[in-house]
Design a protein around this motif. Structure first.
Motif, short mmCIF file in Angstrom:
data_model
loop_
_atom_site.label_atom_id
_atom_site.label_comp_id
_atom_site.label_asym_id
_atom_site.label_seq_id
_atom_site.Cartn_x
_atom_site.Cartn_y
_atom_site.Cartn_z
N SER A 10 10.94 -78.12 29.31
CA SER A 10 11.58 -78.53 28.07
C SER A 10 13.06 -78.19 28.09
CB SER A 10 10.89 -77.83 26.91
OG SER A 10 10.92 -76.45 27.13
N PRO A 11 13.81 -78.67 27.08
CA PRO A 11 15.22 -78.32 27.02
C PRO A 11 15.42 -76.81 27.09
CG PRO A 11 14.70 -80.03 25.43
CD PRO A 11 13.39 -79.58 26.02
N GLY A 12 16.32 -76.39 27.97
CA GLY A 12 16.47 -74.96 28.24
C GLY A 12 16.80 -74.13 27.02
N GLY A 13 17.66 -74.66 26.15
CA GLY A 13 18.06 -73.88 24.98
C GLY A 13 16.91 -73.53 24.09
N LEU A 14 16.05 -74.50 23.81
CA LEU A 14 14.90 -74.25 22.93
C LEU A 14 13.91 -73.32 23.60
CD1 LEU A 14 13.40 -74.74 20.32
CD2 LEU A 14 12.50 -76.88 21.29
N LEU A 15 13.65 -73.52 24.89
CA LEU A 15 12.75 -72.62 25.60
C LEU A 15 13.27 -71.19 25.57
CD1 LEU A 15 10.33 -72.00 27.39
CD2 LEU A 15 11.73 -72.64 29.37
N GLN A 16 14.56 -71.02 25.77
CA GLN A 16 15.14 -69.67 25.76
C GLN A 16 15.00 -69.02 24.39
OE1 GLN A 16 19.13 -70.27 27.20
NE2 GLN A 16 18.43 -70.88 29.25
N ILE A 17 15.19 -69.79 23.35
CA ILE A 17 15.01 -69.25 21.99
C ILE A 17 13.56 -68.79 21.80
CG2 ILE A 17 14.88 -69.90 19.54
CD1 ILE A 17 17.33 -71.69 20.03
N ILE A 18 12.62 -69.59 22.24
CA ILE A 18 11.21 -69.22 22.10
C ILE A 18 10.87 -68.02 22.98
CG2 ILE A 18 8.85 -70.02 22.53
CD1 ILE A 18 9.81 -72.80 21.57
N PRO A 42 17.65 -74.94 14.84
CA PRO A 42 18.86 -75.75 14.61
C PRO A 42 19.36 -76.45 15.87
CG PRO A 42 19.03 -73.64 13.48
CD PRO A 42 17.79 -73.56 14.33
N GLY A 43 19.50 -77.77 15.76
CA GLY A 43 20.05 -78.57 16.83
C GLY A 43 19.12 -78.84 17.99
N LEU A 44 18.00 -78.12 18.09
CA LEU A 44 17.12 -78.21 19.26
C LEU A 44 15.68 -78.57 18.91
CD1 LEU A 44 18.38 -75.03 21.15
CD2 LEU A 44 18.87 -77.41 21.75
N GLY A 45 15.18 -78.09 17.78
CA GLY A 45 13.81 -78.40 17.38
C GLY A 45 13.63 -79.89 17.14
N TYR A 46 12.40 -80.32 17.14
CA TYR A 46 12.10 -81.76 17.08
C TYR A 46 12.77 -82.43 15.88
CZ TYR A 46 9.51 -86.10 16.74
OH TYR A 46 9.17 -87.43 16.64
N TYR A 47 12.66 -81.82 14.71
CA TYR A 47 13.24 -82.45 13.52
C TYR A 47 14.73 -82.12 13.34
CZ TYR A 47 8.76 -84.18 11.92
OH TYR A 47 7.58 -84.87 11.81
N ALA A 126 20.24 -81.94 9.42
CA ALA A 126 21.56 -82.55 9.26
C ALA A 126 21.61 -83.91 9.92
CB ALA A 126 22.63 -81.62 9.83
N GLU A 127 20.92 -84.05 11.05
CA GLU A 127 20.93 -85.32 11.78
C GLU A 127 20.25 -86.41 10.97
OE1 GLU A 127 19.59 -88.53 14.16
OE2 GLU A 127 18.21 -87.00 13.41
N LEU A 128 19.10 -86.10 10.35
CA LEU A 128 18.43 -87.09 9.51
C LEU A 128 19.23 -87.37 8.24
CD1 LEU A 128 14.67 -86.06 9.84
CD2 LEU A 128 15.77 -88.10 10.74
N ARG A 129 19.90 -86.37 7.72
CA ARG A 129 20.71 -86.57 6.52
C ARG A 129 21.80 -87.62 6.79
NH1 ARG A 129 23.43 -81.67 3.13
NH2 ARG A 129 21.25 -81.01 3.24
N ALA A 130 22.41 -87.57 7.95
CA ALA A 130 23.45 -88.54 8.30
C ALA A 130 22.87 -89.96 8.32
CB ALA A 130 24.07 -88.19 9.64
N ARG A 131 21.67 -90.11 8.87
CA ARG A 131 21.03 -91.43 8.89
C ARG A 131 20.70 -91.90 7.47
NH1 ARG A 131 16.64 -91.50 13.86
NH2 ARG A 131 17.87 -90.34 15.37
N GLN A 132 20.23 -90.99 6.65
CA GLN A 132 19.90 -91.35 5.27
C GLN A 132 21.15 -91.80 4.52
OE1 GLN A 132 18.26 -87.60 4.10
NE2 GLN A 132 16.50 -87.79 5.48
#
Length: 367
Positions: A10-18, A42-47, A126-132
């Motif tokens: 998986s993406p390294g940043g998220l794996l490292q956080i976990i 933030p920035g890495l999780g699925y949503y 924040a990413e979904l907010r921009a789309r909305q």
């Protein structure tokens, strides 16, 4: 006891956080905390990342489709019940939780018109907010975004597929003893590990067989928290799930936890971190009881099919083009969304009334 480990691709940043979270928790992380990171870091999780997620077909890069994306008639029918709730609560604000692409907001704003003075979207992404914001630009004068609940709410709350994305705890009955399932490290890979626990499902599960299931403290806390903010209002919660007698049926021995990626389902949340949805069905009995204990009244509980039919979907389909009718039929077909999805309606601060969405086929007695 640990199960087969999963290579960490998986993406390294998220794996490292976990990994850091597992180490910080003493080497064992409860699944609900893992799920929260996998979905919302933030920035890495699925949503919280830039993946497309919502859409009708995998060719566009989406992972699953929700009812508002499937057919605009969903929001148009839902607007009948929301309008009824605005009238009976004497309010003019709608708050939507987890608004996704903004499709449902667009449909409700269009069909509710001037009944809605203010439409607030509560969304952590924040990413979904921009789309909305881009999709709903024509309604900008009535829209407001928030990342926390207002201190006091007078209005109608809407949550479509919100409860299923709230982290759950996993319980595993193994050899007659209950364990809580968590995540550990095996080298640089993630693995399951079950530890004895005093936690139990809300009802006894007959039989001696091994049994894996979920409990929903965060979903129940959510409706209790809402009660502390709502002075006068109503809530409409749409999601897939069951009453507890079905949820904890002895034959449902592998639970409901599921992942979605590219419109395919799998049962391995430890793989492809941040690249797929992790979800569990909703125990609607637990949600309803927690709501009542917090001061909500239950207005109704029905299958999505029965609710939408009560709100006039057949007439809307009859007037729609053939292609739209075919898509809208999936909303009520038993083998699609019609039976698996349920609608729970709550009210607070007003006398309960006969809500039109539950005029026929109300199943509140099964909760």
């Amino acid at each position: 006891m640990a199960s087969t480990s999963v290579p960490a691709g998986s993406p390294g940043g998220l794996l490292q956080i976990i990994q850091r979270s597992i180490l910080g928790a003493g080497g064992w992380l409860p699944f609900d905390r893992f799920m929260a990171l996998a979905l919302y870091a933030p920035g890495l999780g699925y949503y919280a990342n830039a993946g497309r997620k919502f859409g009708a077909m995998p060719e566009g890069g989406s992972d699953f489709v929700t009812a508002p994306e499937l057919s605009p008639l969903f929001g148009r029918a839902l607007a009948v019940q929301v309008a009824d709730m605005l009238e009976h609560t004497g309010t003019d604000e709608v708050l939507e939780f987890g608004a996704g692409t903004g499709a449902l907001a667009a449909q409700l704003l269009e069909h509710l018109g001037n009944r809605v003075r203010r439409y607030t979207i509560v969304d952590l992404s924040a990413e979904l907010r921009a789309r909305q914001q881009a999709r709903l630009a024509m309604h900008a004068g009535r829209l407001h975004w928030a990342d926390a609940l207002p201190a006091q709410i007078d209005g109608v709350l809407v949550g479509n597929e919100v409860l299923d994305a709230m982290p759950v705890q996993l319980l595993h009955r193994l050899g007659g003893q209950w364990h809580e399932r968590g995540v550990v490290l095996q080298g640089d890979a993630l693995a399951w590990d079950d530890r004895p626990t005093a936690l139990r499902p809300p009802i006894d599960i007959p039989g001696p067989h091994d049994y894996l299931t979920e409990i929903h403290p965060q979903g129940q806390a959510f409706v209790r928290t809402l009660a502390g903010h709502v002075r006068r209002g109503a809530a409409l919660l749409v999601d897939y799930g069951f009453p507890e007698a079905e949820y904890y049926h002895p034959q449902r021995s592998t639970g409901t936890l599921m992942c979605h990626q590219a419109h395919r389902a799998d049962a391995d949340p430890l793989a492809d971190l941040g690249a797929k949805d992790i979800t569990a069905h909703v125990d609607f009995s637990g949600i309803a009881v927690a709501a009542q204990d917090a001061g909500w009244d239950v207005l109704g509980y029905a299958s999505q099919a029965r609710f939408l039919i009560n709100c006039g979907l057949p007439a809307l389909m009859e007037a729609a083009p053939l292609a739209q009718r075919a898509m809208a039929h999936r909303l009520i077909a038993e083998h699609e969304m019609g039976e698996l999805f349920k609608v729970l309606a709550l009210s607070r601060g007003v006398e309960p009334w006969d809500a039109p969405g539950f005029a026929r086929g109300d199943r509140s007695h099964t909760l």
